[in-house]
Scaffold this active site. Structure first.
Site, PDB file in Angstrom:
ATOM      1  N   LYS A  88     -18.962   8.503 -47.505  1.00 56.85           N
ATOM      2  CA  LYS A  88     -20.554   9.132 -47.226  1.00 56.85           C
ATOM      3  C   LYS A  88     -20.232  10.415 -46.920  1.00 56.85           C
ATOM      4  O   LYS A  88     -21.633  11.279 -46.725  1.00 56.85           O
ATOM      5  CB  LYS A  88     -21.107   8.373 -46.436  1.00 56.85           C
TER       6      LYS A  88
ATOM      7  N   ASP B 136     -22.095   3.886 -34.128  1.00 58.17           N
ATOM      8  CA  ASP B 136     -21.925   3.798 -35.811  1.00 58.17           C
ATOM      9  C   ASP B 136     -22.366   5.181 -36.248  1.00 58.17           C
ATOM     10  O   ASP B 136     -23.666   5.243 -36.468  1.00 58.17           O
ATOM     11  CB  ASP B 136     -22.463   2.768 -36.173  1.00 58.17           C
TER      12      ASP B 136
ATOM     13  N   GLN C 162     -23.889   7.465 -41.044  1.00 54.78           N
ATOM     14  CA  GLN C 162     -25.007   8.296 -41.469  1.00 54.78           C
ATOM     15  C   GLN C 162     -25.277   9.748 -40.936  1.00 54.78           C
ATOM     16  O   GLN C 162     -25.820  10.450 -41.478  1.00 54.78           O
ATOM     17  CB  GLN C 162     -26.464   7.716 -41.392  1.00 54.78           C
TER      18      GLN C 162
ATOM     19  N   HIS D 221     -26.532  -1.846 -39.478  1.00 53.20           N
ATOM     20  CA  HIS D 221     -25.909  -2.322 -40.499  1.00 53.20           C
ATOM     21  C   HIS D 221     -25.067  -3.542 -40.319  1.00 53.20           C
ATOM     22  O   HIS D 221     -24.751  -3.851 -38.842  1.00 53.20           O
ATOM     23  CB  HIS D 221     -24.872  -1.114 -40.832  1.00 53.20           C
TER      24      HIS D 221
ATOM     25  N   CYS E  88     -27.707  -3.850 -46.371  1.00 56.40           N
ATOM     26  CA  CYS E  88     -26.911  -4.568 -45.559  1.00 56.40           C
ATOM     27  C   CYS E  88     -27.522  -4.292 -44.132  1.00 56.40           C
ATOM     28  O   CYS E  88     -27.115  -4.032 -42.942  1.00 56.40           O
ATOM     29  CB  CYS E  88     -25.698  -3.780 -45.312  1.00 56.40           C
TER      30      CYS E  88
END
Length: 471
Positions: free
Chosen positions: A289, A263, A266, A185, A429
């Site tokens: 999220k 990261d 998700q 991202h 992104c």
């Protein structure tokens, strides 16, 4: 102002006593933090705890995910464009908030809106406890050793920038190397570009496998060298849905003395996350999220790593002592939280963490695997479709990014919206990833815990109709 007891010894002021008690709230290890508590003033002690009524959840009611929890999400019960029932498949960008989170936000704003940490009055103390309890709830969700390992940030992007600008500027120098990937991202790519430009370090990129489905771990291993200082990779791709081999990534990076940032934007919303088992040095995630509010996220870091990092932003709250010509700084996490924080949003994030823990993250993962597999199977039956990323059994997310031959994804998304279906289109992104795949954009359907197979069926039926119209 200090006062003296009858014995003549100097005593701490009431303000200092209160601040010390609030530090105690912040410093409690995660495994002994209290959950689900409200606070009331007592004649016996400044604050006593009493259990709140248990919230209705999938775990305590026996309800199933999907249809069984939709009543918790009032936004889903609406029709758009006249008579079209909303099907919300844009959870990879932002999930919806359950009533429990909305109520936590309302309670703070209506009942104890106040600044945190320094106030001695009732509202401030209650806000402080709510804010710090939220930190503990996040720590519990990801199995952190202590709530002090959790830094509240505006979002995952802010957490990555914090590491890049604090740790990166301190430790990177010309000749050093930073490893990211083509699948990142932009929020895990641009900050490293900036810090490498500022320090003279070199940025290297892990490519995709030949089939374009996931990151090439053999190529990653070859990129590593004694010059590698940090590896920053996405845990679950927001476009491919692929799951990183974190055990291999961390083991190989640490062998050459490199740090690892993951990261997890998700992955934290959809699967059990144990930061102690992951072995990384930092992870980041964002509240919006994972059923929480926007404007709040978190950085988790190993305590010794956080203590080694200098402040990134200066101001109130992050200091220990301030003089006219210099200052000393508070220990983590306060060092990285200058100014008035997003108090309501943090409390809302704590409520979201409670909600997910009440459901059980293994239940969330199992549900997402089943629903994601069904979505992949149904989409695979559509003529002319290309679905990006690996097969369902190798995915870490139920999302599916796709294109249909001869139709622009924005046209698909626009016409699907007319049918009540909310999906995303664009580059998500991840422009370098799209370039690596030889495309400029894609459509993406990303279900979550409150979506159903019936909604998948409605989506695929609408998609086929839209394709017929556009072709």
């Amino acid at each position: 102002m200090a006062f003296r007891s009858h014995s003549g010894s100097q005593q701490t002021s009431g303000v200092a006593l209160h601040n010390a008690s609030m530090r105690g709230v912040r410093d409690r290890p995660a495994h002994i933090e209290q959950r689900g508590l409200s606070y009331r003033r007592s004649a016996v002690a400044p604050y006593e705890t009493e259990p709140m009524l248990a919230s209705t959840s999938a775990a305590d009611s026996g309800r199933q995910l999907g249809e069984g929890i939709r009543a918790d999400f009032p936004i889903l019960n609406q029709k758009i464009h006249g008579d079209k029932q909303l099907v919300y498949f844009d959870n990879g960008a932002t999930s919806q908030k359950p009533k429990q989170v909305l109520e936590a936000l309302r309670e703070y704003n209506e009942g104890y809106n106040s600044n945190v940490h320094r106030g001695v009055h009732f509202l401030s103390a209650k806000a402080t406890r709510g804010y710090e309890d939220a930190r503990a709830k996040v720590a519990q969700l990801i199995n952190a050793r202590s709530s002090r390992d959790i830094v509240f940030t505006a979002n995952a992007t802010a957490g990555i920038n914090l590491v890049a600008q604090s740790w990166g500027r301190k430790h990177l120098a010309p000749g050093d190397e930073v490893i990211v990937s083509v699948a990142e991202h932009h929020s895990n790519l641009v900050p490293w570009q900036l810090v490498c430009q500022a320090t003279g370090a070199t940025l290297k990129h892990v490519p995709l496998t030949r089939d374009g489905q996931e990151l090439d771990m053999q190529a990653y291993a070859k990129l590593l060298s004694p010059k590698t200082k940090i590896v920053a990779l996405v845990h679950v791709s927001n476009m491919l849905g692929s799951l990183l081999d974190t055990e291999f990534v961390v083991e190989q990076a640490h062998k050459v003395g490199a740090m690892v940032l993951l990261d997890c934007s998700q992955s934290v919303p959809g699967k059990p996350t144990d930061v102690q088992a992951l072995g990384a040095d930092w992870i980041v995630a964002t509240g919006h999220k994972m059923c929480g509010p926007t404007g709040i996220g978190f950085l988790w870091g190993r305590q010794e790593v956080l203590e080694d990092m200098p402040p990134f932003l200066g101001g109130g709250e992050m200091i220990e002592h301030v003089y006219l010509d210099h200052s000393t700084y508070a220990p983590p996490p306060s060092r990285f939280e200058p100014g008035t924080p997003a108090i309501a949003e943090a409390i809302g994030l704590g409520a979201a963490a409670d909600y997910l823990q009440d459901i059980g993250m293994q239940n969330v993962q199992d549900f997402e695997q089943d629903l994601g597999g069904y979505l992949y199977e149904r989409l695979s039956s559509v003529d002319g479709i290309t679905i990006y990323g690996p097969k369902p059994e190798r995915r870490g997310s139920p999302l599916c990014a796709f294109n249909v031959d001869g139709i622009h994804p924005t046209d698909l998304s626009t016409f699907l919206d007319f049918e009540g279906i909310a999906v995303r289109s664009g580059h998500h992104c991840t422009q370098p990833l799209h370039h690596a795949l030889g495309i400029s954009s894609s459509a993406r359907a990303s279900p979550y815990i409150y979506n159903t197979e019936a909604e998948v069926d409605s989506f695929v039926e609408a998609l086929n109709s839209v394709i017929d119209i556009l072709k």
